[in-house]
Design an enzyme around this catalytic site. Structure first.
Site, PDB file in Angstrom:
ATOM      1  N   LYS A 282      62.031  -3.119 -21.916  1.00  0.00           N
ATOM      2  CA  LYS A 282      62.537  -2.951 -20.745  1.00  0.00           C
ATOM      3  C   LYS A 282      61.444  -2.315 -19.624  1.00  0.00           C
ATOM      4  O   LYS A 282      60.583  -1.612 -20.061  1.00  0.00           O
ATOM      5  CB  LYS A 282      63.761  -1.995 -20.519  1.00  0.00           C
ATOM      6  CG  LYS A 282      64.464  -2.065 -19.685  1.00  0.00           C
ATOM      7  CD  LYS A 282      65.774  -1.264 -19.763  1.00  0.00           C
ATOM      8  CE  LYS A 282      66.922  -1.179 -18.714  1.00  0.00           C
ATOM      9  NZ  LYS A 282      67.929  -0.351 -18.929  1.00  0.00           N
ATOM     10  N   GLU A 368      85.169   1.865 -22.873  1.00  0.00           N
ATOM     11  CA  GLU A 368      86.006   2.605 -22.028  1.00  0.00           C
ATOM     12  C   GLU A 368      87.231   2.907 -22.896  1.00  0.00           C
ATOM     13  O   GLU A 368      87.984   3.894 -22.640  1.00  0.00           O
ATOM     14  CB  GLU A 368      86.140   1.903 -20.578  1.00  0.00           C
ATOM     15  CG  GLU A 368      85.273   1.819 -19.727  1.00  0.00           C
ATOM     16  CD  GLU A 368      84.067   0.485 -20.190  1.00  0.00           C
ATOM     17  OE1 GLU A 368      83.207   0.154 -19.454  1.00  0.00           O
ATOM     18  OE2 GLU A 368      84.413  -0.190 -21.177  1.00  0.00           O
ATOM     19  N   ARG A 396      89.150  -0.936 -16.866  1.00  0.00           N
ATOM     20  CA  ARG A 396      89.070  -1.600 -18.526  1.00  0.00           C
ATOM     21  C   ARG A 396      89.987  -0.825 -19.435  1.00  0.00           C
ATOM     22  O   ARG A 396      89.921  -1.319 -20.631  1.00  0.00           O
ATOM     23  CB  ARG A 396      87.399  -1.666 -18.849  1.00  0.00           C
ATOM     24  CG  ARG A 396      86.649  -2.285 -17.715  1.00  0.00           C
ATOM     25  CD  ARG A 396      85.178  -2.439 -18.129  1.00  0.00           C
ATOM     26  NE  ARG A 396      85.141  -3.634 -18.663  1.00  0.00           N
ATOM     27  CZ  ARG A 396      84.409  -4.093 -19.472  1.00  0.00           C
ATOM     28  NH1 ARG A 396      82.904  -3.248 -19.706  1.00  0.00           N
ATOM     29  NH2 ARG A 396      84.266  -5.416 -19.961  1.00  0.00           N
TER      30      ARG A 396
END
Length: 618
Positions: A282, A368, A396
């Site tokens: 990244k 979640e 969610r």
């Protein structure tokens, strides 16, 4: 942007243009693409580190796959900036995340190359599977690839999709973009040789034929299987994916453009579900982002030559910071407090708490549903769970809120960050619906603070409440209101902020300042309702009898929101009263700054007055 500085990229207006280049020039194209991405984001703001990490992977995919005939699906989509650049949107990149500009994530209405509108994690494999099955039924010959990060794989939905794909076995590719491992530890000669073997037609053919030949010789078949799995297990995390029905290939260096192209060319020809494990870094190619990819994930405008992100002078702490400080304050005296977040610890202001109270902090990754039911388990065991979650992500876990928390009336506090308009991340991230989907749930207490001090008091109130409670607060800074010692607020108690005549403004949440400024010009009463559930019914009865017009103001969808709750209550009492509901319209709200969006949809003082005047003149 001076395209003369990017002579190769200048010639690429579509993936078809890219595919005209010889493979020997792809490395140079990747270099230009990375520099162009850095130049654009430094001027426009937006997601940076993720896109820098997938430059080679994006280029290789569009070089090998015949997009848009073949379908490429990006999970979440914050890494899709290079994809946008290569698919005809290069010259619009400076408008990304801005009002009227490019969407911050892939969006079907923006480009035929954006197969799935996205912004939330872990949806790519399910969508890719649906497309793969459909195209196989049509015998279209289209290939499908889903790119999902190692973080998004922590969500159960990704494994549900893989489990199904392994059962129905369509031709599809899942690429795991793994940017959490070290490349050097996974790119030795043995590993590269093994990758070539595992992606070859000869290996795949041998593997499938062996299964048929050895089907009637179980002991020998089992021995061959164990030998194969042991060899692969020595150098790859293959067994899990193999058990799900995928042929595992990798890991390979995600920054070796030639290796990527060679592997993808082989994989594209394979039958059945394939999983390619790609190791990336990244922030690749920009030293500050490589060093701290989290800091450089989403950035404001900056000078790339300095390598330093600018700091803005804050007038007041953000609501997230207020929440984080409140957590620490409570934990000093209560070891029962358990703070839970689904991979939003830093964004929710929990870094200080996590460092100070590591045994009471639980980052459950992008899960979640699990976060909410974990809180249920804590509550059953007489601990005090606090679930910190963004409004758009609480959607969610809706079944868990109802089934695992509310039905059992468990004392779980939901600290709902980013409620209302969030701005540049657009329609997938606006916190537009939480009041609507929470207030219909029995046993739920819902609070809407108008400033940071109210936020603290309401968090404390919800924490002490013996049942489920939610405090929803906006993104960004507070009002600068001085903080006072914590005191619980009686449930359902509103607050009179201004006494006026004829018109009463009933405020729910952070638009109180706009309501007060509007009220000064029309001499209206202003009541900060504070509670969406339970409502202050006594005050509503009184105000409906002393004022001709009631105006509800909220930063939530008007459909089913706080204003609807007021209307429902007065209707139940057979009280006839002129009521104007002001809030978010019945549409998905695109990107732009918070102030731009509020002005556009009429949530600033001027437009509040205009709406009231139009209502009165009807």
């Amino acid at each position: 942007m001076n395209l003369d500085n990017y002579p190769l990229l200048k010639q690429i207006n579509s993936p078809e243009d890219l595919r005209r280049f010889p493979q020997s020039q792809l490395s140079s194209i990747c270099h230009e693409l990375r520099q162009y991405l850095l130049a654009c984001v430094s001027q426009s703001s937006g997601h940076l580190a993720s896109g820098l990490g997938v430059v080679e992977l994006t280029t290789a995919l569009h070089y090998v796959y015949h997009t848009p005939f073949d379908k490429i699906i990006w999970d979440v989509g914050h890494q899709a900036y290079p994809h946008k650049i290569l698919t005809g949107r290069r010259d619009q990149m400076l408008t990304i995340r801005q009002k009227g500009g490019l969407h911050p994530f892939p969006h079907r209405n923006e480009s035929e190359y954006d197969v799935l509108t996205t912004g939330h994690s872990s949806t790519s494999i399910s969508a890719a599977l649906g497309i793969a099955i459909s195209e196989q039924k049509k015998q279209s010959g289209k290939k499908v690839a889903a790119i999902i990060g190692d973080g998004a794989l922590t969500a159960g939905m990704a494994f549900e999709a893989m489990n199904h794909a392994g059962h129905v076995k369509p031709d599809m590719l899942v690429i795991v973009n793994d940017n959490d491992m070290s490349i050097s530890a996974n790119t030795g000669a043995l590993n590269q040789h093994l990758t070539q073997i595992l992606s070859s037609k000869a290996y795949t053919s041998f593997r499938e034929n062996s299964k048929r030949i050895l089907a009637n010789i179980p002991p020998l078949k089992e021995l061959v299987k164990k030998t194969e799995e042991h060899l692969k297990g020595l150098v790859t995390p293959a067994i899990l994916f193999e058990e799900l029905g995928f042929n595992y290939i990798g890991p390979i260096d995600g920054h070796d453009i030639n290796g990527l192209v060679a592997t993808l060319q082989k994989v594209r020809q394979l039958k059945g579900p394939q999983l390619l494990h790609v190791i990336t870094q990244k922030g690749k190619g920009y030293a500050p982002a490589e060093k701290d990819p989290t800091l450089w994930h989403g950035v404001p405008k900056f000078n790339p030559n300095d390598g330093i992100l600018p700091t803005t002078q804050k007038v007041a702490p953000t609501y997230s910071q207020v929440f984080g400080d409140w957590l620490c304050e409570m934990a000093q005296n209560d070891k029962r407090l358990m703070a839970i977040t689904p991979a939003m610890g830093e964004g929710s202001g929990m870094t200080k708490f996590a460092n100070s109270y590591p045994d009471q902090f639980f980052d459950v990754a992008i899960a979640e549903q699990h976060a909410v039911t974990l809180a249920a388990g804590f509550a059953i065991s007489e601990l005090k769970p606090v679930v910190a979650i963004y409004s758009t992500f609480l959607q969610r876990a809706y079944d868990q809120v109802i089934h695992d928390i509310a039905i059992q009336n468990l004392p779980v506090l939901f600290a709902i960050d980013r409620a209302g308009i969030v701005g540049a991340d657009g329609e997938t991230h606006q916190g537009a619906f939480d009041l609507s989907y929470l207030r219909c749930i029995p046993n739920m207490v819902i609070m809407t603070p108008s400033d940071e001090n109210e936020c603290r008091q309401m968090l404390y109130t919800g924490y002490l409440h013996n049942g489920p409670a939610a405090v929803r607060y906006p993104r960004g800074e507070g009002t600068g209101t001085p903080l006072i010692p914590l005191t619980a607020i009686p449930l359902g108690q509103s607050k009179l902020c201004r006494q006026g005549e004829n018109i009463a403004l009933l405020n729910f949440g952070a638009l109180l300042t706009e309501a007060l400024q509007a009220a000064e010009q029309i001499n209206a009463t202003v009541i900060d309702m504070r509670f969406v559930k339970p409502l202050d019914e006594k005050v509503l009865l009184h105000i409906s009898q002393t004022h001709n017009i009631l105006v509800t103001i909220e930063e939530n969808s008007i459909k089913g929101g706080a204003g609807s709750a007021v209307c429902e209550y007065l209707l139940s009492k057979k009280i006839k009263c002129d009521i104007l509901n002001i809030g978010l319209p019945d549409k998905f709200i695109s990107q732009g700054s918070q102030s731009e969006i509020r002005q556009e949809i009429g949530l600033d003082k001027k437009h509040i007055i205009d709406k009231i005047n139009r209502f009165m003149n009807q």
